[in-house]
Design a protein around this motif. Structure first.
Motif, PDB file in Angstrom:
ATOM      1  N   VAL A 196       0.945  -2.689 -46.428  1.00  0.00           N
ATOM      2  CA  VAL A 196       0.282  -3.682 -45.586  1.00  0.00           C
ATOM      3  C   VAL A 196      -1.182  -3.276 -45.438  1.00  0.00           C
ATOM      4  O   VAL A 196      -1.483  -2.125 -45.122  1.00  0.00           O
ATOM      5  N   GLY A 197      -2.091  -4.241 -45.690  1.00  0.00           N
ATOM      6  CA  GLY A 197      -3.510  -3.954 -45.504  1.00  0.00           C
ATOM      7  C   GLY A 197      -4.207  -3.539 -46.783  1.00  0.00           C
ATOM      8  O   GLY A 197      -5.285  -2.927 -46.744  1.00  0.00           O
ATOM      9  N   PHE A 226      -1.303   0.607 -45.784  1.00  0.00           N
ATOM     10  CA  PHE A 226      -2.140   1.255 -46.802  1.00  0.00           C
ATOM     11  C   PHE A 226      -3.193   2.096 -46.079  1.00  0.00           C
ATOM     12  O   PHE A 226      -3.904   1.597 -45.207  1.00  0.00           O
ATOM     13  N   ILE A 227      -3.279   3.364 -46.472  1.00  0.00           N
ATOM     14  CA  ILE A 227      -4.259   4.279 -45.867  1.00  0.00           C
ATOM     15  C   ILE A 227      -5.197   4.737 -46.981  1.00  0.00           C
ATOM     16  O   ILE A 227      -4.769   5.436 -47.908  1.00  0.00           O
ATOM     17  N   SER A 239      -8.838  -4.742 -46.112  1.00  0.00           N
ATOM     18  CA  SER A 239      -8.165  -5.910 -46.674  1.00  0.00           C
ATOM     19  C   SER A 239      -8.578  -7.215 -45.999  1.00  0.00           C
ATOM     20  O   SER A 239      -8.868  -7.233 -44.806  1.00  0.00           O
ATOM     21  N   PRO A 240      -8.586  -8.320 -46.746  1.00  0.00           N
ATOM     22  CA  PRO A 240      -8.873  -9.617 -46.142  1.00  0.00           C
ATOM     23  C   PRO A 240      -7.872  -9.978 -45.058  1.00  0.00           C
ATOM     24  O   PRO A 240      -8.213 -10.677 -44.110  1.00  0.00           O
ATOM     25  N   ALA A 241      -6.624  -9.491 -45.180  1.00  0.00           N
ATOM     26  CA  ALA A 241      -5.634  -9.810 -44.146  1.00  0.00           C
ATOM     27  C   ALA A 241      -6.127  -9.309 -42.800  1.00  0.00           C
ATOM     28  O   ALA A 241      -5.968  -9.957 -41.771  1.00  0.00           O
ATOM     29  N   LEU A 242      -6.761  -8.123 -42.816  1.00  0.00           N
ATOM     30  CA  LEU A 242      -7.248  -7.574 -41.555  1.00  0.00           C
ATOM     31  C   LEU A 242      -8.529  -8.267 -41.120  1.00  0.00           C
ATOM     32  O   LEU A 242      -8.745  -8.517 -39.940  1.00  0.00           O
ATOM     33  N   ILE A 243      -9.377  -8.602 -42.109  1.00  0.00           N
ATOM     34  CA  ILE A 243     -10.625  -9.277 -41.766  1.00  0.00           C
ATOM     35  C   ILE A 243     -10.312 -10.652 -41.168  1.00  0.00           C
ATOM     36  O   ILE A 243     -10.912 -11.066 -40.180  1.00  0.00           O
ATOM     37  N   ASP A 258      -0.378  -3.043 -35.748  1.00  0.00           N
ATOM     38  CA  ASP A 258       0.241  -4.277 -35.242  1.00  0.00           C
ATOM     39  C   ASP A 258       0.780  -5.131 -36.384  1.00  0.00           C
ATOM     40  O   ASP A 258       1.906  -5.633 -36.333  1.00  0.00           O
ATOM     41  N   LEU A 259      -0.014  -5.257 -37.435  1.00  0.00           N
ATOM     42  CA  LEU A 259       0.403  -6.086 -38.570  1.00  0.00           C
ATOM     43  C   LEU A 259       1.637  -5.478 -39.263  1.00  0.00           C
ATOM     44  O   LEU A 259       2.539  -6.186 -39.705  1.00  0.00           O
ATOM     45  N   THR A 260       1.678  -4.163 -39.328  1.00  0.00           N
ATOM     46  CA  THR A 260       2.827  -3.483 -39.943  1.00  0.00           C
ATOM     47  C   THR A 260       4.077  -3.650 -39.079  1.00  0.00           C
ATOM     48  O   THR A 260       5.162  -3.951 -39.585  1.00  0.00           O
TER      49      THR A 260
END
Ligand code: SAH
Ligand code: SF4
Length: 354
Positions: A196-197, A226-227, A239-243, A258-260
């Protein structure tokens, strides 16, 4: 594979509903529903799997991973056959009933060598043996199954084929999916999952990842953040998902947590019978995040049983937790974590229930 009774009980969520859960203001209803389903399907027991990292050599160039062949600054190790067998048996005798052997794609661990190791562990103890060694041909998977391997873990990482091939140069998502089908056909219990991310990954991609997990009828789904690793081409990426959700970089860690957690909770609703780990990557992202995951659908923890001298060289992502502690320390720490959220350590092999 996930039992048909579980499939019948699963909540059917379409892509829009999943996107709604990934973006809504308040996820508390989602989390509570996932926790309820986890209780109904798996009870309060948490299974601990022992993860033995047998080699950090890798022929691949995955852009996200610190073990990639291009990371020439990493000191490489490869455990001997004797070491692997000894460590696996010791872990089984200490009470861990599932042992995962994981490595980079290391050509020295070819089909015959791995089959010999699996057979030797199988002869000495009745631990469930999971392999996580990457993509191989059917003949290798069949040989390992015949030698006594029960499960295989191969994450598809992302369901977006373009992104997949960008992040795994020279590789195609359809080949990964074909490997999962082969493993299933050979009678393995199959684990897969995503990150994720990832840079380039949208919220729509994440929704598609979850739908793919359900379609694959996975026995286990590993959903981890993803780290970025400083020695990879993705060292400084977002990532765009976070943006899309939050464009403040400083908020990345908690937003990613939170997304994870939301992804784990949705996975629990759409795959009630599957085993869902509270991943080590999630615990490495923010402290206490694994305990949160146990309350939002997860029912498994991974314990790193790699010898302490080697653990920190298995440098997939930076600042991984539990790198300096002994197996005995990690065992009691896991138990405390599980009990701190009102649960208990579940014994047994944890096959997916029929
Ligand atoms: N070589 C095998 C197994 C080792 S990698 C394989 O690739 O399948 C195990 C997992 O580590 C991968 O599936 C991936 O999901 C995860 N991983 C790799 N790099 C990561 C990173 N930077 N952050 C979080 N997880 C990562
Ligand atoms: Fe190798 Fe697996 Fe890392 Fe890719 S994710 S570089 S295959 S260890």
């Amino acid at each position: 594979m996930a039992a048909s009774s579980s499939i019948d009980r699963r909540t059917v969520l379409d892509r829009d509903a999943i996107l709604g859960h990934l973006t809504c203001q308040d996820p508390s209803g989602l989390f509570a529903a996932a926790d309820r389903v986890r209780t109904q399907e798996h009870g309060d027991g948490v299974m601990i799997r022992g993860l033995l990292e047998i080699s950090n050599h890798c022929n691949e160039q995955c852009l996200y991973c610190g073990l990639r062949a291009g990371n020439t600054s990493l000191q490489r190790f490869r455990m001997t056959r004797e070491q692997i067998v000894t460590e696996a048996i010791a872990a089984a005798r200490s009470g861990l009933e599932t042992i995962i052997l994981q490595a980079g794609e290391d050509w020295r661990f070819g089909p015959e060598v791995v089959a010999g190791i699996v057979a030797e562990i199988r002869k000495a103890c009745d631990a469930t043996i999971t392999l996580s060694l990457g993509e191989f041909h059917r003949g290798a998977y069949a040989l390992w199954r015949a030698a006594g391997a029960d499960r295989y873990l191969l994450k598809f990482e992302t369901s977006n084929q373009t992104l997949y091939s960008r992040l795994r140069p020279g590789r195609e998502l359809r080949d990964r999916i074909a490997c999962l089908a082969t493993l299933k056909d050979l009678g393995y219990q199959v684990g897969s999952g995503n990150m994720v991310g990832l840079p380039g990954q949208t919220l729509g991609d994440l929704a598609d990842d979850l739908l793919l997990m359900a379609r694959l009828e996975l026995d286990m789904a590993g959903i981890g953040p993803f780290i970025p690793h400083p020695r990879t081409p993705l060292a400084d990426t977002m990532s765009p998902a976070l943006i899309e959700r939050n464009d403040r970089t400083a908020a990345r860690a908690c937003d990613l947590e939170d997304l994870t957690l939301r992804s784990v909770a949705i996975a629990r609703l759409i795959m009630p019978g599957a085993h869902l780990p509270a991943t080590t990557a999630l615990g490495s992202l923010t402290s206490g995040a694994r305990e949160k995951a146990l309350k939002t659908g997860a029912n498994v923890l991974m314990q790193d049983i790699t010898p302490v001298a080697l653990k920190s060289l298995y440098d997939i992502y930076p600042d991984r937790i539990c790198r300096t502690e002994s197996a005995a320390h990690c065992g009691s720490c896991m138990k405390n974590k599980i009990e701190s959220v009102g649960r208990y350590v579940q014994s047994g092999h944890g096959d997916v229930r029929a």
